[in-house]
Motif scaffolding. Structure first.
Motif: not given
Length: 664
Positions: A144-172
């Motif tokens: 659950x912490x993993x999926x929460x971190x995905x959504x919270x890191x990607x809070x500013x999902x309009x930006x490519x940096x936030x989208x890439x960071x959230x995906x990277x955190x989740x996948x790694x």
């Protein structure tokens, strides 16, 4: 109310707050902030009550079978010892501070309701990990912490940096979770239970057949979750999320979960000297590498991110020498001063009008603009650098003392090589930590970058939270090393003379040399011309951060000026600076070793599917299609054509009949 009931309510309250916040976020926005703060605050109060009742004495155990499985049972189990009780208090304290701080930091953010609910869910999941006595239930909180971190890191999902960071955190992190799950299943198969107490009993009796394999599989998950080498690369990029989220992840949840997991099952890892050696090497590489990278970063949050990786390396180093008391002690003190560092960085971001990529080289003498952040961050940096009498000194010396104890051969829990590895790496890291902490303080508060727009004073609640966290950052270590041994299996946490002198000495050297390098570079460089800026005093911190990320500006939005050239990090690292700033090119290495081969394999599969398999499929359908086309052409609808064909067929049949009869 019994201790067990109180412990059940601790993770339940933030969970209910998260559900209520999601349901009422749009229909009743006035309830969002109370639903964010009050359940978490209540959980903190209950966690303190649980800790006071547990008192460092006998562990509290309770269990009920969740559902029949036909093999290894899964149980809703509690196992609350001194470690769990104190870590839960830390989680509740930091989460409450983050929720309070966020009410000011993100006060005008349109997605604040979902943000606050996810923070509450994140907190509930960490409480579940801390209190759970069953590894499969612990895994639920872990994921659950993993999926929460995905959504919270990607809070500013309009930006490519936030989208890439959230995906990277989740996948790694998921990359580590796969062997982690296999390790849990193998452990349950050999011990016949997911219960922590039964597993530790099986380890004590020597009934494990493959302790090394299981320990290494579990270490993979810990490396991903706690951002240890080689799965640490997601954490610096996760700075694209809101700053309070960074404080929560780095101080009390997510990355702390891996360290806490090893502390809980330390006898399992001690059963394998190979696993302890691997853990020591992993900790040493993580400590030194992350400290060098921190010394080269320009973004203030990336400096703190690499700092977290290094401090977690201290904790895993303490575990590698068999001292979970020192590891959890440093986990507690680090949680206080690292939360303070990130939340103070949020105030600086607001004051400087910059984004989450807050370039320190472009900051200009912010100490007069943000006096609360200046004084509290100074306290936190001194704690980070392990300068006595600040809290980080006592916990870091406990780690170094434990490593030194192993080098003298006074323990059988870890090999002597692990002790030397952790001790030497710890001293080098202490030097580098003081260096990058001094550099951060000089560039942020005495820098000569651009004159930032004045966004006005920060909300009172933000500054109040900073002072709330400054107290434990200053005094927790001095009080805890006398009080905590009763909670930590009687482990002696008193600083030893040798490591205290060595650790403090190298820290002072690192700070002094960095200051001298800064003075030298300042004297050699001319003053940088400043550009004009437009002030936006009405913006809150969350807006400033989101808008600056969206604009892809490196710092200050529209400031037209060069960065402050007086960066001591460049002078100290020399030719190593470029490589350290890029994280020693690990992302590029992983892309070459893993990403590109996977992409090439995917391209090959796509080619085979489209050009080979589909060719056969298309060929199988071609013949019926051609036959159908031929038959379709015969159906002209012309009666004369049909009669002619009938007569022709009759003639053919007659001729064939005559020929057959003649031949007969």
């Amino acid at each position: 109310m019994t201790t067990t009931t109180l412990a059940v309510l601790v993770p339940l309250l933030p969970f209910l707050g998260a559900v209520a916040g999601l349901l009422l976020g749009r229909t009743a926005p006035g309830f969002v902030r109370p639903l964010a703060v009050l359940p978490t605050l209540a959980a903190l109060v209950l966690a303190v009550l649980v800790a006071s009742r547990q008192g460092g004495g006998q562990a509290v155990d309770a269990a009920t079978e969740l559902t029949p499985t036909g093999s290894v049972p899964i149980e809703l189990a509690l196992h609350i010892d001194g470690f769990a009780a104190l870590v839960a208090v830390l989680v509740g304290c930091v989460a409450t501070c983050v929720q309070l701080y966020s009410t000011g930091y993100l006060r005008d953010d349109p997605r604040y309701p979902s943000y606050a609910a996810l923070v509450s869910l994140f907190t509930s999941a960490m409480f579940l990990v801390v209190y759970s006595g069953d590894l499969m239930v612990l895994l639920v909180g872990w994921e659950i912490m993993g999926i929460c971190s995905y959504f919270l890191v990607g809070h500013y999902w309009e930006t490519p940096e936030a989208r890439a960071a959230s995906l990277k955190a989740f996948l790694v992190t998921k990359l580590g979770d796969v062997p982690f799950l296999i390790g849990l299943l193998a452990l349950a198969t050999e011990t016949g239970s997911f219960r922590i107490t039964r597993i530790l009993g099986a380890v004590a009796s020597g009934s494990l057949d493959h302790p090394t394999l299981i320990a290494l599989l579990l270490l993979a998950g810990v490396a991903g979750k706690s951002a240890q080498f080689p799965l640490h690369t997601w954490l610096p990029d996760a700075m694209a999320g809101p700053t309070p989220v960074s404080a929560l992840i780095h101080a009390a949840t997510m990355v702390a979960a891996g360290v806490y997991f090893i502390a809980r099952l330390l006898p399992l890892f001690e059963a394998s000297r190979a696993a302890m050696t691997v853990l020591a090497v992993m900790a040493a590489v993580t400590m030194v590498g992350s400290a060098l990278a921190a010394l080269a970063q320009d973004d203030i949050k990336r400096v703190l991110a690499y700092s977290t990786i290094g401090q977690l390396g201290y904790m895993t180093g303490a575990l590698a020498v068999g001292d979970r008391g020192a590891a959890v002690f440093h986990l507690l003190t680090h949680g206080a001063f690292k939360a303070l560092l990130f939340l103070a960085a949020g105030v600086i971001i607001h004051a400087a009008g910059t984004n989450s990529l807050a370039a320190m080289s472009r900051m200009r003498d912010l100490r007069t603009r943000v006096p609360d952040a200046y004084w509290t961050m100074t306290v936190a940096l001194l704690a980070l650098a392990a300068i006595p009498p600040f809290s980080g000194f006592f916990s870091k010396e406990a780690v170094l003392g434990a490593a030194e104890h192993v080098t003298t051969g006074h323990t059988e829990h870890a090999p002597g090589a692990a002790g030397w590895t952790v001790l030497i790496a710890g001293l080098i890291t202490a030097l580098l930590t003081a260096a990058y902490a001094t550099r951060l303080w000089l560039l942020a508060f005495r820098g000569r970058g651009a004159e930032a727009p004045d966004h006005g004073r920060q909300p009172v609640v933000m500054n109040a939270v900073l002072w709330m966290l400054a107290l434990p950052s200053l005094a927790l270590g001095g009080l805890a090393f006398r009080l905590l041994p009763d909670w930590f299996d009687g482990t002696d946490l008193t600083p030893t003379l040798t490591t205290s002198v060595l650790g403090t000495g190298v820290a002072l050297i690192g700070g002094i040399v960095t200051y001298a390098a800064w003075r030298h570079t300042t004297a050699l460089t001319a003053r940088v011309p400043l550009g004009a800026v437009a002030a936006h005093p009405e913006a809150d911190a969350g807006q400033v951060e989101a808008e600056a990320i969206a604009s892809h500006e490196p710092a200050y939005g529209n400031v037209a000026s060069a960065p402050d050239p007086a960066d001591p990090g460049r002078l100290l690292l020399g030719p190593l600076h470029r490589h350290a700033a890029d994280g020693f090119h690990l992302d590029a290495l992983y892309e070459a070793l893993f990403v590109r081969p996977v992409q090439a394999g995917a391209s090959l599969v796509r080619f085979l599917d489209r050009e080979v398999v589909d060719t056969y499929v298309r060929g199988a359908g071609a013949l019926p299609r051609w036959l159908g086309a031929a038959v379709r052409r015969a159906q002209t609808g012309n009666v004369q054509t049909y009669v002619s064909a009938l007569l022709a067929g009759t003639v053919v049949l007659a001729v064939a009949t005559v020929l057959v009869a003649t031949g007969a």
